[in-house]
Design a protein around this motif. Structure first.
Motif, short mmCIF file in Angstrom:
data_model
loop_
_atom_site.label_atom_id
_atom_site.label_comp_id
_atom_site.label_asym_id
_atom_site.label_seq_id
_atom_site.Cartn_x
_atom_site.Cartn_y
_atom_site.Cartn_z
N PHE A 1 0.86 -1.18 0.00
CA PHE A 1 0.00 0.00 0.00
C PHE A 1 0.90 1.23 0.00
CE2 PHE A 1 -1.86 3.44 2.52
CZ PHE A 1 -3.05 3.67 1.83
N LEU A 2 0.62 2.17 -0.87
CA LEU A 2 1.43 3.38 -0.97
C LEU A 2 1.04 4.35 0.14
CD1 LEU A 2 3.54 5.07 -2.52
CD2 LEU A 2 1.64 5.98 -3.89
N GLU A 3 1.99 4.60 1.05
CA GLU A 3 1.76 5.58 2.12
C GLU A 3 1.89 7.00 1.58
OE1 GLU A 3 0.67 5.17 4.98
OE2 GLU A 3 1.24 3.25 5.83
N GLY A 4 2.73 7.19 0.58
CA GLY A 4 2.88 8.52 0.01
C GLY A 4 4.21 8.67 -0.70
N SER A 5 4.41 9.83 -1.30
CA SER A 5 5.66 10.15 -2.00
C SER A 5 6.03 11.60 -1.71
CB SER A 5 5.52 9.92 -3.51
OG SER A 5 4.49 10.73 -4.04
N VAL A 6 7.32 11.91 -1.87
CA VAL A 6 7.80 13.25 -1.57
C VAL A 6 9.11 13.48 -2.34
CG1 VAL A 6 9.19 12.57 0.43
CG2 VAL A 6 8.23 14.89 0.31
N THR A 7 9.39 14.72 -2.63
CA THR A 7 10.67 15.08 -3.26
C THR A 7 11.57 15.73 -2.23
OG1 THR A 7 9.62 15.40 -5.42
CG2 THR A 7 11.76 16.44 -5.08
N ASP A 8 12.79 15.19 -2.09
CA ASP A 8 13.74 15.76 -1.13
C ASP A 8 15.15 15.33 -1.52
OD1 ASP A 8 13.78 17.06 1.80
OD2 ASP A 8 15.38 15.58 1.63
N ASN A 9 16.10 16.24 -1.45
CA ASN A 9 17.49 15.93 -1.78
C ASN A 9 18.45 16.50 -0.73
OD1 ASN A 9 17.31 18.62 -2.33
ND2 ASN A 9 18.13 18.50 -4.42
N SER A 10 18.02 16.47 0.52
CA SER A 10 18.84 17.04 1.59
C SER A 10 20.17 16.31 1.73
CB SER A 10 18.08 16.99 2.92
OG SER A 10 16.89 17.74 2.85
N PHE A 11 20.16 14.98 1.49
CA PHE A 11 21.39 14.19 1.63
C PHE A 11 21.54 13.28 0.42
CE2 PHE A 11 19.62 14.89 5.90
CZ PHE A 11 20.62 15.71 6.43
N ASN A 12 22.73 13.26 -0.13
CA ASN A 12 22.99 12.44 -1.32
C ASN A 12 24.16 11.47 -1.12
OD1 ASN A 12 20.95 13.61 -2.98
ND2 ASN A 12 22.23 15.44 -3.15
N SER A 13 24.55 11.29 0.12
CA SER A 13 25.59 10.30 0.45
C SER A 13 25.16 9.57 1.70
CB SER A 13 26.95 10.97 0.64
OG SER A 13 26.90 11.87 1.74
N ASN A 14 25.74 8.38 1.90
CA ASN A 14 25.29 7.53 2.99
C ASN A 14 26.47 6.75 3.55
OD1 ASN A 14 23.66 6.11 4.77
ND2 ASN A 14 23.03 4.59 3.24
N ASN A 15 26.44 6.51 4.84
CA ASN A 15 27.47 5.70 5.49
C ASN A 15 26.93 4.45 6.17
OD1 ASN A 15 29.55 7.47 4.79
ND2 ASN A 15 29.26 8.70 6.65
N PHE A 16 25.69 4.55 6.73
CA PHE A 16 25.18 3.43 7.52
C PHE A 16 23.68 3.22 7.33
CE2 PHE A 16 28.89 5.03 9.82
CZ PHE A 16 29.60 3.86 10.05
N PHE A 17 23.28 1.95 7.44
CA PHE A 17 21.89 1.54 7.64
C PHE A 17 21.78 1.09 9.08
CE2 PHE A 17 18.69 -1.70 8.07
CZ PHE A 17 17.61 -1.25 7.33
N GLY A 18 20.67 1.42 9.75
CA GLY A 18 20.57 1.02 11.14
C GLY A 18 19.16 0.99 11.67
N ILE A 19 19.04 0.44 12.87
CA ILE A 19 17.74 0.32 13.55
C ILE A 19 17.90 0.91 14.95
CG2 ILE A 19 15.98 -1.27 14.42
CD1 ILE A 19 16.99 -3.28 12.29
N ARG A 20 16.98 1.79 15.30
CA ARG A 20 16.98 2.40 16.63
C ARG A 20 15.64 2.09 17.30
NH1 ARG A 20 14.92 6.79 19.30
NH2 ARG A 20 16.28 7.88 20.79
N ILE A 21 15.71 1.60 18.52
CA ILE A 21 14.51 1.23 19.28
C ILE A 21 14.37 2.12 20.50
CG2 ILE A 21 13.53 -0.56 20.78
CD1 ILE A 21 14.61 -2.63 18.82
N GLN A 22 13.17 2.61 20.72
CA GLN A 22 12.84 3.34 21.95
C GLN A 22 11.85 2.48 22.72
OE1 GLN A 22 14.14 6.49 22.85
NE2 GLN A 22 13.24 6.02 24.86
N GLN A 23 12.19 2.10 23.96
CA GLN A 23 11.30 1.25 24.76
C GLN A 23 11.17 1.79 26.17
OE1 GLN A 23 13.13 -2.64 24.66
NE2 GLN A 23 14.63 -2.13 26.24
#
Length: 477
Positions: free
Chosen positions: A177-199
């Motif tokens: 299901f498509l939640e939505g789309s947006v145009t943004d180019n604030s960042f064009n480079s990447n170093n990490f993929f990650g998961i952050r949990i708040q519990q």
């Protein structure tokens, strides 16, 4: 020292090379977090592999924990992952999945990148960007999606140039299901993929599961659409549902749908708002109780993949009141032994002498001491069905269409009254057979059926029955 400096330079070069080329593709089937790819937890022991899934393992209340892995893809990229949160999310219990992060430390006050938030106060799946520790909402997902104690989701994000799309399947599959789309180019480079949990409290500990994580090139769709469901929604309408969006040009071309039995192409084909559902309307009504075949071809998805040819059957059935003697008993096999040519199993035969199709599940057979329910089966006018016990169905299928009857009555060799009634108790047919009906002492000994002579002579009983003359001992079906 000079030696330490060389080691540091080599390690830095290897790490930077890893970051530059890293693609994440992990289903955790290897059971570890140290190879292919390398996952870096905030604290050793806060994360573990549980049944080939990544799981949180922190027992700290009112805390945040994270885990990251090198990932370089930033533009023309796809991120996809499965997540199961076995609790109702809230403002203090949620997950942020970082698609792009400039730092391994996801708790850093200066962290920047893009992340998908799962949960929060509105219990939604949304896309954010983070600039030096300040989040900004980009795509506001549908509220209430994670308002459950067991949230299983698959989420997909695609970035083509500066265009972002966020999709999710609330059942964990790939019917997105498509939640939505947006145009943004604030960042064009990447170093990490990650998961952050708040519990927050103990009720949320160790209840975060992740699997099949992918971050890399956009995965091109090369598969044709699949018809997931065909429904007869009116006497002249079909509703088709595909597993993905299809193009309006291909979906609304009536030549792409052909129905058998002379129906041909529909008068119209309308693609619905979800772009996955097509409503076909025919100029003539479907025949009640008759199974038709629909052939599909030429329907294409948004990537140009077309269905070559696909066949799907459909049935329009409108139940009508069953009249007396519309369905009649035309053959009885009460004594299978000694065998002549039929299986060693009792059966009766039904015949539709009326003008309307009948669902046999609307009928019950009784011998006075037991009541037998018939399985679903559409009996058209002029057709016969063999009715026997569930365990004997396979013995008769070679003779004709056979329908199972639960609690099939034991037919008395010497005779008894058999009745056929609707589920509401209306009498449809009854036969009070006995041994005199065989009219043959040898056939009376067993192995031969009793057969009705003339199905249109509904007023006679004994004079309209006789033992079968077929060499096999009967003509079931």
């Amino acid at each position: 020292t000079q030696g330490m400096k060389k080691i540091f330079i080599i390690v830095s070069i290897l790490f930077n090379a890893l970051v530059c080329v890293a693609q994440v593709n992990d289903n955790f089937s290897d059971g570890d977090l140290t190879n292919n790819p390398v996952w870096m937890p905030d604290v050793t022991g806060n994360w573990m592999i549980d049944n080939a899934q990544l799981r949180s393992n922190s027992l700290a209340a009112n805390s945040a924990l994270y885990i990251t892995t090198p990932s370089a893809k930033a533009i023309n990229a796809q991120w996809e992952f499965w997540v199961s949160l076995q609790f109702n999310t809230s403002s203090t219990n949620y997950v942020d999945v970082y698609l792009m992060s400039d730092q391994s430390n996801l708790l850093s006050a200066t962290n920047s990148g893009y992340f998908v938030r799962i949960g929060g106060t509105p219990d939604e799946v949304s896309l954010y960007k983070m600039i030096s520790g300040t989040p900004t909402l980009l795509i506001n997902g549908m509220d209430g999606i994670t308002n459950s104690t067991n949230n299983t989701l698959r989420i997909k994000v695609i970035r083509e140039g500066d265009l972002w799309t966020l999709e999710r399947d609330a059942l964990g599959g790939t019917n997105y299901f498509l939640e939505g789309s947006v145009t943004d180019n604030s960042f064009n480079s990447n170093n990490f993929f990650g998961i952050r949990i708040q519990q927050s409290t103990a009720g949320f500990f160790n209840r975060h599961f992740f699997d099949t994580i992918y971050a890399g090139e956009i995965i091109l769709d090369t598969e044709a659409p699949i018809l997931q469901q065909l429904q007869v929604t009116a006497i002249n309408q079909l509703t088709l549902t595909f597993n993905e969006k299809v193009t309006a040009v291909s979906a609304q071309n009536t030549l792409h749908y052909t129905a058998s039995n002379g129906f041909g192409n529909p008068a119209s084909a309308q693609l619905q708002a979800d772009e996955k559902t097509v409503l076909l309307t025919y100029s003539q009504n479907f025949i009640n109780g008759v199974t038709n075949q629909l052939t599909l071809s030429g329907v294409s998805d948004l990537f140009g993949n077309s269905i070559t040819s696909f066949l799907q059957s459909f049935l329009f059935f409108q139940p009508l009141p069953i009249q007396y003697k519309e369905i009649i008993i035309t053959e009885i096999f009460a004594d299978p032994l000694p065998q002549v040519g039929l299986p060693n199993a009792e059966f009766i035969e039904l015949f539709n002498r009326g003008n309307n199709p009948v669902n046999l599940a609307e009928l019950k057979l009784s011998d006075g001491s037991s009541i037998s329910a018939l399985a679903y089966n559409i009996l058209l006018p002029g057709e016969y069905r063999i009715i026997t016990a569930t365990g004997n169905v396979s013995s008769f299928t070679a003779f004709g269409q056979t329908v199972a009857a639960s609690n099939f009555p034991t037919l008395n060799n010497t005779g008894e009254v058999l009745t056929l009634k609707t589920n509401t108790g209306q009498l449809v047919d009854s036969v009070n057979y006995n041994t005199d009906w065989y009219r043959d002492d040898d056939k009376l000994e067993g192995g031969w059926t009793l057969e009705m002579i003339d199905p249109n002579n509904i007023c006679s009983e004994e004079s309209n029955w006789s033992s079968s003359e077929n060499p096999a001992g009967g003509t079931p079906g």
